[in-house]
Structures are given as structure tokens and as C-alpha cells.
Design a protein around this motif. Structure first.
Motif, mmCIF file in Angstrom:
data_model
loop_
_atom_site.group_PDB
_atom_site.id
_atom_site.type_symbol
_atom_site.label_atom_id
_atom_site.label_comp_id
_atom_site.label_asym_id
_atom_site.label_seq_id
_atom_site.Cartn_x
_atom_site.Cartn_y
_atom_site.Cartn_z
ATOM 1 N N GLY A 229 0.798 -1.222 0.000
ATOM 2 C CA GLY A 229 0.000 0.000 0.000
ATOM 3 C C GLY A 229 0.829 1.270 0.000
ATOM 4 O O GLY A 229 0.268 2.368 -0.073
ATOM 5 N N GLU A 230 2.140 1.141 0.082
ATOM 6 C CA GLU A 230 3.005 2.320 0.118
ATOM 7 C C GLU A 230 3.953 2.321 -1.085
ATOM 8 O O GLU A 230 5.124 2.709 -0.990
ATOM 9 C CB GLU A 230 3.802 2.360 1.424
ATOM 10 C CG GLU A 230 2.913 2.494 2.664
ATOM 11 C CD GLU A 230 3.703 2.532 3.956
ATOM 12 O OE1 GLU A 230 4.955 2.448 3.898
ATOM 13 O OE2 GLU A 230 3.077 2.655 5.021
ATOM 14 N N GLY A 231 3.471 1.881 -2.222
ATOM 15 C CA GLY A 231 4.301 1.772 -3.407
ATOM 16 C C GLY A 231 4.604 3.110 -4.049
ATOM 17 O O GLY A 231 3.820 4.063 -3.945
ATOM 18 N N VAL A 232 5.744 3.181 -4.715
ATOM 19 C CA VAL A 232 6.118 4.365 -5.476
ATOM 20 C C VAL A 232 6.505 3.914 -6.885
ATOM 21 O O VAL A 232 6.887 2.762 -7.107
ATOM 22 C CB VAL A 232 7.298 5.128 -4.833
ATOM 23 C CG1 VAL A 232 6.906 5.645 -3.461
ATOM 24 C CG2 VAL A 232 8.531 4.239 -4.738
ATOM 25 N N LYS A 233 6.395 4.810 -7.832
ATOM 26 C CA LYS A 233 6.770 4.488 -9.208
ATOM 27 C C LYS A 233 8.247 4.117 -9.253
ATOM 28 O O LYS A 233 9.059 4.619 -8.491
ATOM 29 C CB LYS A 233 6.487 5.678 -10.125
ATOM 30 C CG LYS A 233 5.018 6.061 -10.191
ATOM 31 C CD LYS A 233 4.160 4.959 -10.813
ATOM 32 C CE LYS A 233 2.713 5.386 -10.951
ATOM 33 N NZ LYS A 233 1.885 4.301 -11.514
ATOM 34 N N LYS A 234 8.593 3.282 -10.205
ATOM 35 C CA LYS A 234 9.972 2.767 -10.294
ATOM 36 C C LYS A 234 10.990 3.886 -10.442
ATOM 37 O O LYS A 234 12.080 3.829 -9.844
ATOM 38 C CB LYS A 234 10.084 1.785 -11.446
ATOM 39 C CG LYS A 234 9.777 2.373 -12.828
ATOM 40 C CD LYS A 234 9.869 1.343 -13.920
ATOM 41 C CE LYS A 234 9.557 1.965 -15.279
ATOM 42 N NZ LYS A 234 9.584 0.981 -16.364
ATOM 43 N N GLY A 235 10.647 4.914 -11.225
ATOM 44 C CA GLY A 235 11.588 6.011 -11.398
ATOM 45 C C GLY A 235 11.904 6.724 -10.106
ATOM 46 O O GLY A 235 13.058 7.041 -9.815
ATOM 47 N N GLU A 236 10.841 6.943 -9.312
ATOM 48 C CA GLU A 236 11.050 7.590 -8.006
ATOM 49 C C GLU A 236 11.837 6.705 -7.066
ATOM 50 O O GLU A 236 12.708 7.175 -6.323
ATOM 51 C CB GLU A 236 9.670 7.914 -7.419
ATOM 52 C CG GLU A 236 9.743 8.641 -6.068
ATOM 53 C CD GLU A 236 8.358 8.927 -5.496
ATOM 54 O OE1 GLU A 236 8.295 9.305 -4.303
ATOM 55 O OE2 GLU A 236 7.367 8.764 -6.222
ATOM 56 N N TRP A 237 11.576 5.398 -7.096
ATOM 57 C CA TRP A 237 12.269 4.456 -6.220
ATOM 58 C C TRP A 237 13.772 4.470 -6.479
ATOM 59 O O TRP A 237 14.576 4.601 -5.551
ATOM 60 C CB TRP A 237 11.711 3.062 -6.420
ATOM 61 C CG TRP A 237 12.426 1.989 -5.635
ATOM 62 C CD1 TRP A 237 13.534 1.297 -6.004
ATOM 63 C CD2 TRP A 237 12.089 1.530 -4.322
ATOM 64 N NE1 TRP A 237 13.908 0.407 -5.022
ATOM 65 C CE2 TRP A 237 13.039 0.542 -3.979
ATOM 66 C CE3 TRP A 237 11.087 1.843 -3.413
ATOM 67 C CZ2 TRP A 237 13.008 -0.140 -2.755
ATOM 68 C CZ3 TRP A 237 11.051 1.171 -2.212
ATOM 69 C CH2 TRP A 237 11.993 0.190 -1.879
#
Length: 242
Positions: A229-237
Motif C-alpha cells: 500500500g506504500e508503493g512508489v513508481k519505479k523512477g522515483e524508487w
């Protein structure tokens, strides 16, 4: 789609616009045969406006209308439909009911001098009561089978594609000691090492996008998270990890 159907500038049909919201609801209604009354309630418009929306959609995308009609004819003759990969959904007994439905619908249209059935056959005083009763005896079963047949082709094919993607992902994860641990509709959830790289993510996405070859591209959105539930887009990660 909203811009084309509603004939509005595309700038007025972006995220959060009423036209986009109406199109999302209306598209499902068109594809799955939602009644005009249900659609009018969902969009908070009149039944006549809902009927106008459906008509505008089919005029804008006549291929969609042809696909739906062709599916209805196929299931009437064969009592089954197939997904893109040949998986069948059967409708035993539909052929005879559909032929009775079509015959009665033709009689009703001839009496009224129209090309298509009115919104409410039962309330129309020009149609003999016995004819209306016979029509409603088969109406529910036939229209339900028609809705389900179109749904089965679309949703069934989507399910097939997801299963093919899962097989690709399982093989990829096993080779790396990772785990494909679950799915949510068309989403796949994997447990991977903290050392996962951008290259790994691209290969994961390729496992999904290569699951089917269609006239339109398959697109994958990837999120990475340490807690559900706390996912971020791959680019941001990967930007944060750099």
C-alpha cells in the motif's frame, strides 16, 4: 474517447473532468450491455440522454458495435464464445430462446413501425399484451446471455493474458530465487531482493508485455514498496536509492 464521443476539446477531457468520468462508466456500460435505466442512474442523466450517449458511442466507434452484434449472432448459432486463446464459455439452450426473442422483437418493431425496440416494451399500449408477455418470457435470459457472451470474450481474454504473464513471471522469479506471491486482477505481486535493479524491473515488465501480441501495445505500470500500500513508481524508487 471522451473528446470524440462528446465532441469536446481534448483539453476538457483530461484527468478529473466530468467527460472522462462519464466515458469510463459509459464504456463499461457499452461493452457489457448495461441497461439504459442503470446507465442513467450511474451517470445521473435521463434515460433518453443515456440512450443518446450509447448511440453517439456506436456512431463514433462503429467497429465496437459490429463486434458486439457479431458476438451476439455467434453465440446464438453456436451457444458458446471463445477467448482469443480458444477457451470457451458455453450457453446451453440459448439458440432457441434467441431465435424466439428475435422473432418477437421483429413483430414488435413492425407493429410500431420502427427499426429497434423501444426503451420500455411493456408500457407501450400499441403492442398486444400477449405479444409482450411472450417477449418478456425470453427477454431476461437472452439479454443476460448476450451480456455475458461479450463479457466472456473481453474479460476471458484478459484473464488468459494474465495467466500467460504469470507463467513468464514465475519462471523469471524462480531463476533468481524470488517469489511470485499473488495477483489482484491484472496485477502481479512479487517478493524480490533489495538489490533489484532497473534492468531487473524492465525484464519483469517484459515478462508481462510479451504475454500477448495484439494490435495495440500492452502497457505495464510498476510500483516498488517495502510495505503493501506504500508503493512508489519505479523512477522515483531508483532516484531515491541513487
Amino acid at each position: 474517447m471522451a473528446s470524440r464521443v462528446f465532441k469536446r476539446p481534448i483539453e476538457e477531457c483530461g484527468d478529473g473532468s466530468k467527460y472522462r468520468k462519464m466515458m469510463k462508466v459509459g464504456l463499461l456500460a457499452v461493452m457489457y450491455g448495461t441497461s439504459m435505466h442503470t446507465l442513467s442512474n450511474q451517470l445521473e442523466i435521463t434515460v433518453e440522454e443515456a440512450q443518446q450517449f450509447i448511440g453517439d458511442f456506436f456512431r463514433t466507434y462503429p467497429q465496437v458495435h459490429s463486434f458486439i452484434k457479431d458476438t451476439h449472432e455467434f453465440v446464438k448459432e453456436n451457444e458458446y464464445v471463445e477467448t482469443l486463446y480458444g477457451r470457451k464459455r458455453r450457453f446451453p439452450g440459448h439458440r432457441q430462446k434467441a431465435k424466439v426473442y428475435d422473432s418477437l422483437a421483429k413483430q414488435i418493431c413492425e407493429i410500431l413501425g420502427v427499426d429497434k425496440l423501444p426503451l420500455n416494451v411493456w408500457r407501450n399500449k400499441d403492442i398486444p399484451r400477449d405479444l409482450k408477455r411472450k417477449f418478456y418470457d425470453v427477454k431476461g435470459d437472452v439479454e443476460s446471455a448476450r451480456r455475458q457472451s461479450v463479457n466472456a470474450v473481453i474479460q476471458g481474454t484478459a484473464a488468459d493474458i494474465m495467466k500467460r504473464a504469470m507463467l513468464n513471471l514465475q519462471q523469471y522469479c524462480l531463476a533468481r530465487g524470488w517469489s511470485l506471491c499473488g495477483t489482484v486482477h491484472d496485477e502481479a505481486l512479487m517478493l524480490v531482493d533489495d538489490s533489484v535493479t532497473e534492468c531487473d524491473v524492465k525484464e519483469i515488465e517484459a515478462c508481462m508485455t510479451s504475454a500477448a501480441s495484439l494490435a495495440v501495445p500492452l502497457v505495464v505500470d510498476t510500483e516498488i514498496m517495502q510495505r503493501w500500500g506504500e508503493g512508489v513508481k519505479k523512477g522515483e524508487w531508483f532516484a531515491l536509492a541513487a
